[in-house]
Design a protein around this motif. Structure first.
Motif, mmCIF file in Angstrom:
data_model
loop_
_atom_site.group_PDB
_atom_site.id
_atom_site.type_symbol
_atom_site.label_atom_id
_atom_site.label_comp_id
_atom_site.label_asym_id
_atom_site.label_seq_id
_atom_site.Cartn_x
_atom_site.Cartn_y
_atom_site.Cartn_z
ATOM 1 N N THR A 178 -1.418 -3.710 -4.489
ATOM 2 C CA THR A 178 -0.359 -3.802 -3.497
ATOM 3 C C THR A 178 -0.919 -3.774 -2.075
ATOM 4 N N THR A 180 1.154 -2.767 0.300
ATOM 5 C CA THR A 180 2.082 -1.830 0.939
ATOM 6 C C THR A 180 1.533 -0.415 0.803
ATOM 7 N N GLN A 181 2.263 0.531 1.370
ATOM 8 C CA GLN A 181 1.898 1.942 1.239
ATOM 9 C C GLN A 181 2.587 2.588 0.036
ATOM 10 N N ASP A 182 3.346 1.805 -0.729
ATOM 11 C CA ASP A 182 4.011 2.334 -1.919
ATOM 12 C C ASP A 182 2.982 2.584 -3.012
ATOM 13 N N SER A 220 8.096 5.199 -2.626
ATOM 14 C CA SER A 220 8.364 4.031 -1.802
ATOM 15 C C SER A 220 8.430 4.460 -0.340
ATOM 16 N N GLN A 222 8.195 2.369 2.046
ATOM 17 C CA GLN A 222 8.991 1.350 2.732
ATOM 18 C C GLN A 222 10.464 1.740 2.787
#
Length: 409
Positions: A178, A180-182, A220, A222
């Motif tokens: 990923t 993202t920071q998830d 999550s 986000q």
């Protein structure tokens, strides 16, 4: 004699259009792995009072192709001015090397109580001896972090029955791929088990399915939340001929539990979510009568309470109890066209409230008249197109249009 033979064939084909008129969506008979959009976002609508009545009148009218068969199976119907209910599947096993191997394609577009989903499963099948086979499938995306991996095995108990098991790794490479920071703290997995026995003829048989997703934890950043999720889904479908009657029973249920930790504008607070869902349908069709009348009873029980996800970003409490009595008969309007007027009489008890939405309270009569027109596209393939306009009985207005296509392959 040749004219009589052709007429008999046409009558037999048209009769095939009208049988198994209580067939449901069967999504619970398809593996239902953990989905990020389901646990984080949830569904983005609050159901109105007619929602489950719509789904019942738009259900699949034909038993073939079934959930375990190759073919195209689709239904779509308008449930409001801006909402469409749909359940579509194209499944094909392209066998080669005399059937010992197969390329598997399974395209799905459907929805459940957490909202809509899309899957495009591709994979391969390898036979192991005469009675067993293994499958490797994937729901592949350009973003590798979103790919699901399916490991499956099937063993044929007899010529007419088998047991199938799958181990599914949703978003299998998410933490590594990923951008993202998830992240997963406890990775999800889903176990699917199915037993199927084919009955006499195309209409008979029994299918029992179970999808289990043990507890997992997803962070999550986000959407400013952490969610723990565990769910269990089960379904049983049974069809059989008993004398002049075609009988069907369908049961399915879901138990889902979620624990949220909400951040961001919510501060830092816990919120739970519980769902208990039961759907039951039984019907009987008199196949020996020229009108092939069907009578049936359907029941929906839904309890949901807690935080519904970021799409609604709201907490609510839903209690629905919806019994429905329905019946229909079929008239041959042309050699390849059958019209099957149907009546649906429901008496739901609905108690639905949200913090930011208007409460829904209803107790009393709802009804619909359906006028499905089944048009045979190919007699040899038993391919059928259905045009199904419906009309409200409780408000004397248009109740939504429905289009279906069933094409066994």
């Amino acid at each position: 004699m040749s004219g009589l033979y052709r007429h008999t064939n046409l009558m037999t084909a048209c009769l095939g259009l009208t049988l198994a008129t209580a067939t449901v969506a069967d999504t619970a008979h398809v593996p239902q792995p953990w989905r990020a959009d389901a646990v984080v976002m949830g569904r983005d609508e609050t159901y109105d009072k007619e929602r489950f009545l719509h789904e019942l009148t738009f259900r699949h009218r034909l038993a073939t192709p079934g959930v375990t068969d190759d073919g195209i199976r689709g239904t779509a119907g308008s449930v409001s001015s801006d909402r469409l209910y749909y359940d579509f599947r194209f499944r094909q096993d392209f066998g080669f090397r005399e059937g010992r191997n197969g390329f598997l394609l399974d395209i799905q577009r459907s929805e459940d109580l957490d909202g809509a989903y899309d899957r495009q499963l591709i994979g391969f099948r390898q036979n192991l001896g005469d009675h067993s086979e293994i499958w490797l499938q994937g729901d592949v995306f350009s973003d590798k972090s979103e790919a699901d991996v399916y490991f499956s095995a099937r063993h044929h108990l007899t010529d007419d029955s088998w047991i199938h098991a799958s181990w599914i790794l949703p978003d299998a490479y998410f933490n590594d791929k990923t951008d993202t920071q998830d992240a997963f703290e406890d990775k999800p997995q889903t176990f699917f088990l199915q037993w199927h026995r084919q009955g006499a003829g195309d209409m008979g048989g029994t299918t029992l399915s179970l999808s289990l997703s043990p507890e997992s934890r997803f962070i999550s950043r986000q959407e400013d939340l952490t969610v723990d999720n565990e769910s269990l889904r089960a379904a049983l479908t049974h069809r059989q001929h008993q004398g002049d009657w075609l009988l069907e029973l369908h049961l399915e249920g879901e138990r889902t539990r979620r624990k949220y930790q909400l951040q961001g504008d919510d501060g830092n607070r816990p919120a739970g979510f519980d769902r208990d869902h039961l759907k039951a349908l039984g019907s009987a069709t008199l196949t020996s009568h020229r009108l092939t009348p069907t009578i049936g009873l359907a029941y929906v029980r839904l309890d949901e309470n807690g935080f519904f996800g970021r799409a609604l970003d709201d907490e609510g409490d839903i209690r629905r109890r919806e019994p429905t009595l329905f019946g229909e008969f079929s008239v041959q309007a042309a050699p390849s066209t059958v019209i099957s007027p149907g009546l649906y009489l429901s008496a739901p008890d609905i108690r639905q409230s949200f913090e930011q939405e208007k409460d829904l309270r209803h107790s009393g009569f709802l009804g619909k008249l359906a006028l499905p027109i089944d048009i045979q596209l190919s007699a040899s393939d038993n391919a059928v197109l259905t045009i199904n306009p419906t009309f409200y009985l409780h408000t004397a207005g248009f109740g939504g249009g429905n289009l279906q296509l069933h094409w066994p392959l």
